[in-house]
Design a protein around this motif. Structure first.
Motif, mmCIF file in Angstrom:
data_model
loop_
_atom_site.group_PDB
_atom_site.id
_atom_site.type_symbol
_atom_site.label_atom_id
_atom_site.label_comp_id
_atom_site.label_asym_id
_atom_site.label_seq_id
_atom_site.Cartn_x
_atom_site.Cartn_y
_atom_site.Cartn_z
ATOM 1 N N TYR A 57 0.849 -1.194 0.000
ATOM 2 C CA TYR A 57 0.000 0.000 0.000
ATOM 3 C C TYR A 57 0.885 1.244 0.000
ATOM 4 O O TYR A 57 0.681 2.180 -0.792
ATOM 5 C CB TYR A 57 -0.899 -0.005 1.239
ATOM 6 C CG TYR A 57 -1.897 1.145 1.317
ATOM 7 C CD1 TYR A 57 -3.228 0.961 0.954
ATOM 8 C CD2 TYR A 57 -1.513 2.406 1.780
ATOM 9 C CE1 TYR A 57 -4.152 1.999 1.041
ATOM 10 C CE2 TYR A 57 -2.417 3.448 1.873
ATOM 11 C CZ TYR A 57 -3.747 3.242 1.501
ATOM 12 O OH TYR A 57 -4.645 4.280 1.590
ATOM 13 N N ALA A 58 1.863 1.248 0.889
ATOM 14 C CA ALA A 58 2.766 2.397 0.988
ATOM 15 C C ALA A 58 3.570 2.583 -0.294
ATOM 16 O O ALA A 58 3.757 3.712 -0.767
ATOM 17 C CB ALA A 58 3.696 2.214 2.184
ATOM 18 N N MET A 59 4.041 1.496 -0.851
ATOM 19 C CA MET A 59 4.841 1.582 -2.076
ATOM 20 C C MET A 59 4.006 2.138 -3.232
ATOM 21 O O MET A 59 4.474 2.965 -4.011
ATOM 22 C CB MET A 59 5.412 0.216 -2.430
ATOM 23 C CG MET A 59 6.487 -0.283 -1.467
ATOM 24 S SD MET A 59 8.036 0.646 -1.597
ATOM 25 C CE MET A 59 8.769 -0.151 -3.032
ATOM 26 N N LYS A 60 2.768 1.701 -3.331
ATOM 27 C CA LYS A 60 1.895 2.232 -4.386
ATOM 28 C C LYS A 60 1.650 3.719 -4.174
ATOM 29 O O LYS A 60 1.636 4.494 -5.137
ATOM 30 C CB LYS A 60 0.569 1.475 -4.404
ATOM 31 C CG LYS A 60 -0.413 2.027 -5.436
ATOM 32 C CD LYS A 60 -1.690 1.206 -5.508
ATOM 33 C CE LYS A 60 -2.674 1.809 -6.503
ATOM 34 N NZ LYS A 60 -3.909 0.990 -6.637
ATOM 35 N N ALA A 61 1.485 4.125 -2.929
ATOM 36 C CA ALA A 61 1.216 5.527 -2.631
ATOM 37 C C ALA A 61 2.312 6.437 -3.161
ATOM 38 O O ALA A 61 2.050 7.565 -3.593
ATOM 39 C CB ALA A 61 1.054 5.724 -1.128
ATOM 40 N N TYR A 62 3.538 5.934 -3.147
ATOM 41 C CA TYR A 62 4.670 6.747 -3.598
ATOM 42 C C TYR A 62 5.128 6.375 -5.003
ATOM 43 O O TYR A 62 6.235 6.732 -5.416
ATOM 44 C CB TYR A 62 5.817 6.626 -2.589
ATOM 45 C CG TYR A 62 5.485 7.355 -1.301
ATOM 46 C CD1 TYR A 62 5.817 8.690 -1.122
ATOM 47 C CD2 TYR A 62 4.760 6.724 -0.289
ATOM 48 C CE1 TYR A 62 5.463 9.375 0.036
ATOM 49 C CE2 TYR A 62 4.402 7.396 0.871
ATOM 50 C CZ TYR A 62 4.751 8.721 1.021
ATOM 51 O OH TYR A 62 4.388 9.407 2.165
ATOM 52 N N GLY A 63 4.263 5.680 -5.730
ATOM 53 C CA GLY A 63 4.558 5.350 -7.120
ATOM 54 C C GLY A 63 5.659 4.338 -7.290
ATOM 55 O O GLY A 63 6.330 4.308 -8.328
ATOM 56 N N SER A 65 5.270 0.832 -6.857
ATOM 57 C CA SER A 65 4.702 -0.522 -6.864
ATOM 58 C C SER A 65 5.603 -1.542 -7.541
ATOM 59 O O SER A 65 5.691 -2.694 -7.101
ATOM 60 C CB SER A 65 3.337 -0.521 -7.566
ATOM 61 O OG SER A 65 2.373 0.134 -6.789
ATOM 62 N N ASP A 66 6.280 -1.109 -8.609
ATOM 63 C CA ASP A 66 7.111 -2.051 -9.343
ATOM 64 C C ASP A 66 8.366 -2.457 -8.574
ATOM 65 O O ASP A 66 9.094 -3.356 -8.994
ATOM 66 C CB ASP A 66 7.503 -1.475 -10.703
ATOM 67 C CG ASP A 66 8.267 -0.159 -10.595
ATOM 68 O OD1 ASP A 66 8.173 0.489 -9.525
ATOM 69 O OD2 ASP A 66 8.947 0.213 -11.563
ATOM 70 N N MET A 67 8.612 -1.831 -7.419
ATOM 71 C CA MET A 67 9.768 -2.172 -6.596
ATOM 72 C C MET A 67 9.371 -2.839 -5.287
ATOM 73 O O MET A 67 10.216 -3.057 -4.409
ATOM 74 C CB MET A 67 10.572 -0.907 -6.296
ATOM 75 C CG MET A 67 11.299 -0.334 -7.496
ATOM 76 S SD MET A 67 12.594 -1.448 -8.113
ATOM 77 C CE MET A 67 13.825 -1.244 -6.819
ATOM 78 N N THR A 68 8.116 -3.220 -5.160
ATOM 79 C CA THR A 68 7.645 -3.853 -3.924
ATOM 80 C C THR A 68 8.396 -5.145 -3.642
ATOM 81 O O THR A 68 8.647 -5.505 -2.477
ATOM 82 C CB THR A 68 6.134 -4.130 -4.009
ATOM 83 O OG1 THR A 68 5.432 -2.901 -4.252
ATOM 84 C CG2 THR A 68 5.609 -4.741 -2.716
ATOM 85 N N PRO A 234 -0.393 -0.034 -23.797
ATOM 86 C CA PRO A 234 -0.719 -0.365 -22.421
ATOM 87 C C PRO A 234 -0.113 0.638 -21.455
ATOM 88 O O PRO A 234 0.944 1.223 -21.723
ATOM 89 C CB PRO A 234 -0.094 -1.751 -22.236
ATOM 90 C CG PRO A 234 0.992 -1.811 -23.254
ATOM 91 C CD PRO A 234 0.489 -1.034 -24.424
ATOM 92 N N SER A 235 -0.768 0.842 -20.303
ATOM 93 C CA SER A 235 -0.341 1.855 -19.349
ATOM 94 C C SER A 235 1.085 1.655 -18.880
ATOM 95 O O SER A 235 1.816 2.617 -18.657
ATOM 96 C CB SER A 235 -1.287 1.834 -18.127
ATOM 97 O OG SER A 235 -2.575 2.219 -18.499
ATOM 98 N N ILE A 236 1.507 0.427 -18.715
ATOM 99 C CA ILE A 236 2.811 0.182 -18.122
ATOM 100 C C ILE A 236 3.940 0.545 -19.073
ATOM 101 O O ILE A 236 5.073 0.791 -18.661
ATOM 102 C CB ILE A 236 2.934 -1.295 -17.670
ATOM 103 C CG1 ILE A 236 4.095 -1.427 -16.685
ATOM 104 C CG2 ILE A 236 3.105 -2.222 -18.849
ATOM 105 C CD1 ILE A 236 4.135 -2.763 -15.984
ATOM 106 N N LEU A 237 3.649 0.601 -20.385
ATOM 107 C CA LEU A 237 4.686 0.907 -21.367
ATOM 108 C C LEU A 237 4.624 2.379 -21.742
ATOM 109 O O LEU A 237 4.465 2.739 -22.902
ATOM 110 C CB LEU A 237 4.522 0.020 -22.609
ATOM 111 C CG LEU A 237 4.636 -1.476 -22.353
ATOM 112 C CD1 LEU A 237 4.403 -2.243 -23.646
ATOM 113 C CD2 LEU A 237 6.006 -1.834 -21.782
ATOM 114 N N ILE A 238 4.743 3.243 -20.744
ATOM 115 C CA ILE A 238 4.496 4.658 -20.963
ATOM 116 C C ILE A 238 5.604 5.350 -21.736
ATOM 117 O O ILE A 238 5.468 6.503 -22.095
ATOM 118 C CB ILE A 238 4.271 5.390 -19.634
ATOM 119 C CG1 ILE A 238 5.525 5.274 -18.743
ATOM 120 C CG2 ILE A 238 3.052 4.884 -18.931
ATOM 121 C CD1 ILE A 238 5.420 6.079 -17.480
ATOM 122 N N ASN A 239 6.700 4.680 -22.000
ATOM 123 C CA ASN A 239 7.796 5.339 -22.706
ATOM 124 C C ASN A 239 8.074 4.714 -24.064
ATOM 125 O O ASN A 239 9.142 4.879 -24.619
ATOM 126 C CB ASN A 239 9.078 5.318 -21.862
ATOM 127 C CG ASN A 239 10.052 6.394 -22.300
ATOM 128 O OD1 ASN A 239 9.640 7.494 -22.636
ATOM 129 N ND2 ASN A 239 11.337 6.077 -22.309
#
Length: 261
Positions: A57-63, A65-68, A234-239
């Protein structure tokens, strides 16, 4: 389908209500209730990392999530804190780690770290905003990018802050009609190019920021006008590289949307 500009403005102009609606969503409400009920019981970094539901939850809050999954990495971030410029978090180019270590300041506060406002209500506010942006992205990735840029804009002081963030880079490249292929160039050259085209102080001005994001939204709309093409982003491939061509009508509509110098 509602246009990117209309969708973005609908959310941005009614942000408080949009956040309230997001907070009331069953999954968001459920996870937030659990977080607030248990985060105060966490007394150590081991406790924090050991409760996946709280930590994620905390990791998602700070953007982050991919490093959880990277608990050893995050343990180092939290263990060293941010009290010195030589700490791990402060040396990382990505400022999100510093922000996370500041919110969960075990180095300074010890077992009271999770009782701080930043670790409790502050983290919840960030989580709800992240959820709002993700929900917007499910319908239109351009809206998610615009909302993200709007949130980060007050902290942008130079080109390197943009270039170190894939999402910010995509927004700027799209708004200014810069090919994503320029990301392959030397970073100093990229920085010089952006510095010539952007007055970064404009991002601190709400009216000028709005104009810039209107320009981005219009450019995004022009690039993703074909529904069959938009589904391939897809959202995850934003670059991922996107064709930068736009039609004459879109170009004409942008003449009054240039960010001020």
């Amino acid at each position: 389908m509602v246009s990117t500009i209309a969708s973005y403005q609908m959310i941005s102009n009614n942000l408080v209500r949009s956040l309230q609606q997001t907070a009331r969503q069953p999954d968001v409400s459920r996870d937030t209730t659990y977080y607030l009920a248990h985060i105060g019981d966490v007394k150590s970094i081991d406790d924090f990392l050991g409760d996946y539901r709280l930590f994620s939850y905390a990791m998602k809050a700070y953007g982050l999530s991919d490093m959880t999954y990277a608990k050893a990495f995050m343990r180092k971030v939290l263990t060293e804190g941010v009290s010195s410029s030589s700490t791990f978090a402060n040396k990382l180019a990505d400022s999100r780690y510093k922000e996370f270590a500041t919110a969960f300041d075990f180095f300074t506060l010890g077992q009271d770290a999770t009782k701080a406002t930043a670790a409790q209500s502050g983290t919840v506010e960030k989580y709800v905003r992240q959820a709002l942006e993700e929900n917007a992205g499910e319908q239109n990735e351009g809206v998610r990018l615009a909302l993200y840029f709007e949130r980060k804009a007050p902290t942008i002081k130079n080109a390197f802050q943009i270039l170190s963030d894939k999402a910010l880079t995509q927004v700027v490249q799209t708004a200014l009609g810069i090919s994503p292929l320029t990301s392959m160039a030397d970073v100093d050259k990229q920085s010089a190019m952006l510095t010539k085209q952007i007055n970064f102080a404009d991002f601190q001005d709400p009216a000028k920021l709005k104009t810039f994001l209107q320009r981005f939204s219009a450019m995004w709309e022009g690039q993703n006008a074909d529904p069959t093409a938009s589904t391939t982003t897809p959202s995850i491939l934003i670059n991922q590289p996107i064709e930068m061509g736009i039609n004459a009508d879109t170009l004409a509509s942008l003449q009054n949307l240039k960010i001020g110098r």
